[in-house]
Motif scaffolding. Structure first.
Motif, short mmCIF file in Angstrom:
data_model
loop_
_atom_site.label_atom_id
_atom_site.label_comp_id
_atom_site.label_asym_id
_atom_site.label_seq_id
_atom_site.Cartn_x
_atom_site.Cartn_y
_atom_site.Cartn_z
N SER A 152 2.87 -26.51 -47.07
CA SER A 152 3.43 -27.67 -46.36
C SER A 152 3.57 -27.41 -44.85
O SER A 152 3.63 -26.27 -44.41
CB SER A 152 4.77 -28.06 -47.00
N TRP A 154 5.26 -28.53 -40.75
CA TRP A 154 6.58 -28.43 -40.13
C TRP A 154 7.15 -29.76 -39.64
O TRP A 154 8.29 -29.81 -39.21
CB TRP A 154 6.53 -27.46 -38.92
N ASN A 155 6.38 -30.83 -39.69
CA ASN A 155 6.83 -32.00 -38.91
C ASN A 155 7.94 -32.81 -39.58
O ASN A 155 8.75 -33.42 -38.89
CB ASN A 155 5.65 -32.89 -38.52
N LYS A 178 4.56 -22.38 -49.98
CA LYS A 178 4.46 -21.64 -48.71
C LYS A 178 4.78 -22.66 -47.62
O LYS A 178 3.93 -23.43 -47.20
CB LYS A 178 3.05 -21.07 -48.54
N PRO A 179 6.07 -22.69 -47.20
CA PRO A 179 6.44 -23.67 -46.18
C PRO A 179 5.87 -23.25 -44.83
O PRO A 179 5.46 -22.10 -44.66
CB PRO A 179 7.97 -23.60 -46.15
N GLU A 181 5.67 -21.78 -41.27
CA GLU A 181 6.38 -20.71 -40.57
C GLU A 181 7.28 -21.27 -39.47
O GLU A 181 8.21 -20.61 -39.03
CB GLU A 181 5.39 -19.70 -39.98
N GLY A 211 -0.33 -18.51 -42.23
CA GLY A 211 -1.39 -19.17 -42.99
C GLY A 211 -2.62 -18.32 -43.20
O GLY A 211 -2.75 -17.63 -44.22
N ALA A 212 -3.53 -18.33 -42.20
CA ALA A 212 -4.81 -17.64 -42.36
C ALA A 212 -4.60 -16.14 -42.47
O ALA A 212 -3.81 -15.55 -41.73
CB ALA A 212 -5.71 -17.96 -41.15
N GLU A 217 -2.99 -18.07 -47.17
CA GLU A 217 -4.34 -17.85 -47.70
C GLU A 217 -4.29 -17.02 -48.98
O GLU A 217 -5.03 -17.30 -49.94
CB GLU A 217 -5.20 -17.14 -46.64
N PHE A 230 -1.79 -29.65 -50.50
CA PHE A 230 -1.66 -29.21 -49.12
C PHE A 230 -1.45 -30.41 -48.21
O PHE A 230 -2.12 -31.43 -48.34
CB PHE A 230 -2.95 -28.48 -48.71
N THR A 231 -0.53 -30.25 -47.25
CA THR A 231 -0.41 -31.21 -46.16
C THR A 231 -0.51 -30.43 -44.86
O THR A 231 0.21 -29.45 -44.67
CB THR A 231 0.95 -31.93 -46.19
N THR A 236 -7.47 -26.79 -41.44
CA THR A 236 -6.86 -25.92 -42.46
C THR A 236 -7.30 -26.39 -43.85
O THR A 236 -7.54 -25.57 -44.73
CB THR A 236 -5.32 -25.96 -42.35
N LEU A 255 -4.12 -34.89 -44.75
CA LEU A 255 -4.57 -34.20 -43.53
C LEU A 255 -4.25 -35.01 -42.28
O LEU A 255 -3.40 -35.88 -42.28
CB LEU A 255 -6.07 -33.93 -43.66
N GLY A 257 -4.62 -37.33 -38.67
CA GLY A 257 -4.93 -38.74 -38.41
C GLY A 257 -5.07 -38.99 -36.92
O GLY A 257 -4.63 -38.18 -36.09
N CYS A 288 2.23 -37.64 -38.93
CA CYS A 288 0.80 -37.82 -39.23
C CYS A 288 0.42 -39.29 -39.21
O CYS A 288 -0.72 -39.64 -38.92
CB CYS A 288 0.49 -37.22 -40.58
#
Ligand code: NAD
Length: 486
Positions: A152, A154-155, A178-179, A181, A211-212, A217, A230-231, A236, A255, A257, A288
Motif C-alpha cells: 500500500s 502513503w497518501n 507491506k505499508p 515506508e 520496496g525494490a 519485493e 497493490f496500490t 511499481t 495505479l 492517474g 490518485c
C-alpha cells in the motif's frame, strides 16, 4: 521518538538484526519515529505465520463468527479513533478534518461494509439439460485464495490499506501487509486492534520496510503468497507484475492517474469552483483521483481561472491541529523535490503562472517542512510534461475548450484512465460524456463521493481489475463450480 515495529504472528516485533530506519515529520523535518526495517527473514516469518493461520482457528471459523469479528474490528477502530487520527496526522501532516472526517472513518467502514457484502453475496447457480432428460444443476462456491500480499501507498495510508485488508479477511484469507515506508504507523496500530478483538495470530501481519530489492519485493516474489493486491505508481505495478509471473499469482492493481476535470459553461459556477478546488488541492494534491488537467468551456474560462486562483490563495498553511489550518505539506522532501522539478519544467516549457509555483514562506520550524504552494498554470501544449505526467502534487494546468468532441479527445489523450469529474447541468451531455470517457470512475457535479459497493479501478495504465462490492469478492476468493447430475 516512537518505535514502530512489525506485527508478525500476533506480536509486535523488531527486525531480527534490529535494523530500522527513521521517519521524519513532513511538517518540520524533525525525526518522529524509528521503524523496524524488514528483509527476507521477516517476510518469511510473516508468510509462514499467515499460511499456518489458514489451517488453524481462522480457517475453521464459520462465516457468522468471522463477520462478527470484523464488525468488532470496526468498533475497536472507532473506539481508538483518536489514536488512528493522531498516527496518520503525524505520518502525513495532513489537516485534522481530512483525516478525521474522510480517511479514518473509511478505514472502519471498510471492515463493516465488506463483512456484510461477503455475508449477503448470492452464489451463482445454473440448471442445464442432459441427454437423458434428467438435467443437472451447477452452483459456484467461494473459497479464500490463501495468503494475500497487500502493498500500500502513503497518501491515504489507513483508508487504502484497509480497503484491501478488510475484503481479504472477510473472504477468509490471511494477509501480509507491506505499508508504505513513508506512512507506517496505522498498520501497526491495526495489529493492536486485531489482538484486542481476538483475531487469531497470523491472520493479519505487517512487515515494514522499503520496496525494490527490499521487503516489498521479497513479499511479492514469495512463493508462499497466493495473490497480490497493490496500490501505487504504475511503474511499481510493472515491477510487481513481473514478480507475480513466478508461480502465476493473481494481481489487482490500483495505479496512477492524470485525471481530467471538465467544466461546461452551463455548470453551477460556485459549486464547480469548490469541486475543482477540492479535487485538485485536497490532501495537498496527493490523491490518485485528483485533477491535474482542468478543461473549461471558453465563455467562462477567464472567470473560472480567477475564481480558482482566489480559492488557492486563501489556503491556510499550518499544523494539522492549528485552528483554521486547511492545507498540509507534501509527504517528504523527496516528494517535494519531485513536485518542484515539475514546477520548474512547466516554466521552462513556457507556462503562464497563475498562482503559486514555489515554496511558501512559513514561520519557525515549519520553514523546514516539505511545503509547496498550490499552483495553477495555463498556456501549455498537451505535450508538456506537467500536462502529460502524474505529478501527485497540488497543481493543475487549465485550458479552454470550445466543443464537447474537442474536450473528449483531450481528456482521453493520456496513457492513464483513472477518474474524471464533469460539471454541467445538461443531463444528456453528462451521460454521453460519462460513457465516452476512458476512465474507471466518472463523477458528475461531484468528486470523491464513494459508495463502497460499486466497482472501483482504473482503465488503461491506471490499473488491472476492479475492487469494491462483490468485485472485491471476485478477487479475494477462488470460485469453484460444482455440477450435480440429477
Ligand atoms: P509507490 O509505487 O512508490 O509505492 C507504493 C508501495 O509499493 C510502497 O509500499 C512501496 O514500498 C512499495 N514498492 C515500491 N517498489 C516496490 C517493488 N519493486 N516491489 C514491491 N513493492 C514495492 O507509490 P507511492 O508513491 O507510495 O504512492 C503514490 C502513487 O500511488 C501514485 O502514483 C498514485 O496515483 C497511486 N495511487 C493510486 C490509487 C488508486 O486507487 N488507483 C490510490 C492511491 C495512490
Amino acid at each position: 521518538m516512537q518505535d514502530i515495529l512489525h506485527f508478525i504472528d500476533g506480536r509486535a516485533a523488531p527486525s531480527v538484526d534490529c535494523r530500522s530506519f527513521e521517519k521524519r515529520s513532513p511538517l518540520n523535518n524533525q525525526p518522529i519515529a524509528r521503524i523496524a526495517e524488514g528483509g527476507q527473514v521477516e517476510v518469511d516469518a510473516a508468510v509462514t505465520s499467515a499460511r499456518t493461520a489458514l489451517k488453524g482457528d481462522w480457517g475453521r471459523m464459520g462465516m457468522d463468527r468471522r463477520v462478527t469479528m470484523l464488525h468488532n474490528v470496526a468498533d475497536e477502530i472507532t473506539r481508538r479513533f483518536d489514536d488512528f487520527v493522531a498516527a496518520e496526522m503525524a505520518d502525513t501532516g495532513q489537516p485534522h478534518h481530512v483525516i478525521a472526517h474522510a480517511f479514518v472513518p473509511r478505514g472502519a467502514a471498510n471492515f463493516r461494509v465488506f463483512a456484510d457484502i461477503f455475508k449477503n453475496a448470492p452464489t451463482e447457480s445454473f440448471q442445464m439439460d442432459t441427454p437423458d432428460g434428467r438435467g443437472a444443476l451447477n452452483y459456484a462456491i467461494r473459497k479464500p485464495k490463501g495468503v494475500i500480499a497487500v502493498i500500500s501507498p502513503w497518501n491515504a495510508p489507513f483508508l487504502l490499506m484497509t480497503w484491501k485488508v478488510a475484503p481479504a479477511l472477510a473472504c477468509g484469507n490471511t494477509v501480509v501487509v507491506k505499508p508504505s515506508e513513508e506512512a507506517p504507523a496505522t498498520a501497526t496500530l491495526l495489529g493492536e486492534v486485531m489482538n484486542a478483538v481476538g483475531v487469531p495470530p497470523g491472520v493479519y501481519n505487517v512487515v515494514h520496510g522499503f520496496g525494490a530489492d527490499a521487503a516489498g519485493e521479497f513479499l511479492t516474489r514469495h512463493s508462499g503468497v497466493d495473490a497480490i493486491t497493490f496500490t501505487g505508481e504504475t511503474g511499481t505495478g510493472s515491477a510487481i507484475m513481473r514478480a507475480a509471473a513466478d508461480g502465476i499469482r493473481d494481481v489487482s492493481f490500483e495505479l496512477g492517474g492524470k485525471n481530467a476535470g471538465i467544466v461546461f459553461a452551463d455548470c453551477d459556477f460556485d459549486a464547480a469552483v469548490e469541486g475543482l478546488f477540492r479535487s485538485s488541492f485536497m490532501n495537498t494534491g496527493q490523491v490518485c483521483l485528483g485533477t491535474e488537467r482542468v478543461y473549461v468551456e471558453r465563455p467562462i474560462f477567464e472567470r473560472f481561472v480567477s475564481a480558482l486562483k482566489l480559492r488557492c490563495e486563501a489556503v491556510k498553511y499550518g499544523r494539522p491541529t492549528d485552528p483554521g489550518s486547511d492545507y498540509g505539506p507534501l509527504i517528504s522532501h523527496e516528494h517535494q523535490r519531485k513536485v518542484l522539478s515539475f514546477y520548474a519544467s512547466a516554466m521552462a516549457d513556457g507556462a503562464t503562472l497563475i498562482t503559486g509555483g514555489g515554496v511558501p514562506e512559513l514561520p519557525g520550524d515549519l520553514s523546514a517542512g516539505a511545503w509547496v504552494q498550490p499552483t495553477i498554470w495555463t498556456g501549455l501544449p498537451e505535450s508538456a510534461a506537467v500536462v502529460r505526467e502524474e505529478i501527485f502534487g497540488p497543481c493543475c494546468h487549465m485550458r479552454p475548450f470550445d466543443t464537447e468532441e474537442e474536450v473528449l479527445a483531450l481528456a482521453n489523450a493520456n496513457r492513464y484512465g483513472l477518474a474524471t469529474t464533469i460539471w454541467t447541468q445538461n443531463l444528456s451531455r453528462a451521460h454521453r460524456m460519462a460513457s465516452a470517457i476512458e476512465v474507471g470512475i466518472t463523477w458528475v457535479n461531484s468528486w470523491f463521493l464513494r459508495d463502497l459497493r460499486t466497482p472501483f479501478g482504473g482503465a488503461k495504465q491506471s490499473g488491472i481489475g476492479r475492487e469494491g462490492g462483490v468485485h472485491s469478492l471476485d478477487f479475494y476468493t477462488e470460485q469453484r463450480n460444482v455440477c450435480i447430475k440429477l
